[in-house]
Design a protein around this motif. Structure first.
Motif, PDB file in Angstrom:
ATOM      1  N   TRP A  20      -5.519  13.743   0.998  1.00  0.00           N
ATOM      2  CA  TRP A  20      -6.604  13.101   1.773  1.00  0.00           C
ATOM      3  C   TRP A  20      -6.175  12.085   2.913  1.00  0.00           C
ATOM      4  O   TRP A  20      -5.447  11.275   2.712  1.00  0.00           O
ATOM      5  CB  TRP A  20      -7.402  12.517   0.679  1.00  0.00           C
ATOM      6  CG  TRP A  20      -7.665  13.514  -0.424  1.00  0.00           C
ATOM      7  CD1 TRP A  20      -7.278  13.663  -1.623  1.00  0.00           C
ATOM      8  CD2 TRP A  20      -8.556  14.551  -0.271  1.00  0.00           C
ATOM      9  NE1 TRP A  20      -7.811  14.524  -2.297  1.00  0.00           N
ATOM     10  CE2 TRP A  20      -8.431  15.387  -1.444  1.00  0.00           C
ATOM     11  CE3 TRP A  20      -9.458  14.984   0.561  1.00  0.00           C
ATOM     12  CZ2 TRP A  20      -9.144  16.377  -1.848  1.00  0.00           C
ATOM     13  CZ3 TRP A  20     -10.039  16.102   0.378  1.00  0.00           C
ATOM     14  CH2 TRP A  20     -10.097  16.981  -0.913  1.00  0.00           C
ATOM     15  N   GLU A  24      -8.416  10.580   5.283  1.00  0.00           N
ATOM     16  CA  GLU A  24      -9.494   9.649   5.754  1.00  0.00           C
ATOM     17  C   GLU A  24     -10.837   9.580   4.862  1.00  0.00           C
ATOM     18  O   GLU A  24     -11.130  10.679   4.201  1.00  0.00           O
ATOM     19  CB  GLU A  24      -9.942  10.013   7.285  1.00  0.00           C
ATOM     20  CG  GLU A  24     -10.426   8.616   7.848  1.00  0.00           C
ATOM     21  CD  GLU A  24     -10.438   8.925   9.327  1.00  0.00           C
ATOM     22  OE1 GLU A  24     -11.254   8.065  10.100  1.00  0.00           O
ATOM     23  OE2 GLU A  24      -9.966   9.911   9.978  1.00  0.00           O
ATOM     24  N   THR A  25     -11.381   8.543   4.723  1.00  0.00           N
ATOM     25  CA  THR A  25     -12.326   8.516   3.753  1.00  0.00           C
ATOM     26  C   THR A  25     -13.775   7.856   4.843  1.00  0.00           C
ATOM     27  O   THR A  25     -13.292   6.922   5.652  1.00  0.00           O
ATOM     28  CB  THR A  25     -12.134   7.313   2.738  1.00  0.00           C
ATOM     29  OG1 THR A  25     -11.190   7.768   1.810  1.00  0.00           O
ATOM     30  CG2 THR A  25     -13.520   7.247   1.813  1.00  0.00           C
ATOM     31  N   GLN A  66     -14.026  12.193   1.089  1.00  0.00           N
ATOM     32  CA  GLN A  66     -12.672  12.080   1.860  1.00  0.00           C
ATOM     33  C   GLN A  66     -12.522  13.514   2.753  1.00  0.00           C
ATOM     34  O   GLN A  66     -12.811  14.617   1.811  1.00  0.00           O
ATOM     35  CB  GLN A  66     -11.485  11.833   0.727  1.00  0.00           C
ATOM     36  CG  GLN A  66     -11.663  10.670   0.023  1.00  0.00           C
ATOM     37  CD  GLN A  66     -10.576  10.434  -0.953  1.00  0.00           C
ATOM     38  OE1 GLN A  66     -10.949  10.857  -2.254  1.00  0.00           O
ATOM     39  NE2 GLN A  66      -9.447   9.951  -0.749  1.00  0.00           N
TER      40      GLN A  66
END
Length: 159
Positions: free
Chosen positions: A70, A72-73, A154
């Protein structure tokens, strides 16, 4: 892998595509195909996990449990609550799939919906009436998205 589908009228969560506040056209409904339990399980085992049956159970060995899966959120809840119909910007920028790309929206091991990318984009808010950790994947693409009940999502890549 030939799949068996449940007619949308018989799908136990069909109300999410019949909600008066977020209408889905009949044409789009024809392209929203819930898989039966066996086909859902086959998709989940092949593309997501053969150990865990829900996203919160991912463990060592599951690609989605890897920290670097993952990248980026961001928040989906504010876009969902708004009048805007577009996907959240980060998600739009991360996934540049062709309209006819086959996608699976995977609620859990026995609840998977097959559709096309353009149908998901138009109706993403309906899919997210159930936000208990669903994953969006495409068998032919590496990008993946997980949606959390916290209102965040995400973006990342399948291993």
């Amino acid at each position: 892998m030939a799949h068996t589908y449940i007619p949308l009228e018989q799908y136990k969560r069909k109300w999410i595509f019949n909600h008066k506040d977020l209408p889905v056209t009949d044409e789009d409904k024809a392209g929203i195909k819930p898989l039966d339990q066996k086909s859902s399980m086959e998709v989940w085992n092949k593309w997501i996990s053969n150990k865990s049956s829900r996203t919160e159970q991912f463990t060592k060995g599951d690609w989605a449990a890897k920290v670097d899966a993952w990248i980026e959120t961001d928040h989906w809840q504010s876009a969902w609550d708004s009048e805007a119909v577009e996907l959240p910007e980060l998600l739009r920028n991360h996934i540049n799939w062709a309209d006819d790309t086959l996608v699976y929206f995977c609620y859990e091991k026995y609840q998977v919906i097959e559709t096309r990318w353009d149908l998901f984009v138009r109706n993403w808010k309906s899919f997210l009436f159930f936000d208990d950790g669903p994953l969006l994947i495409s068998p032919k693409k590496k990008q993946a998205v997980i949606f959390h009940q916290s209102g965040q999502y995400q973006i990342g890549h399948r291993g």
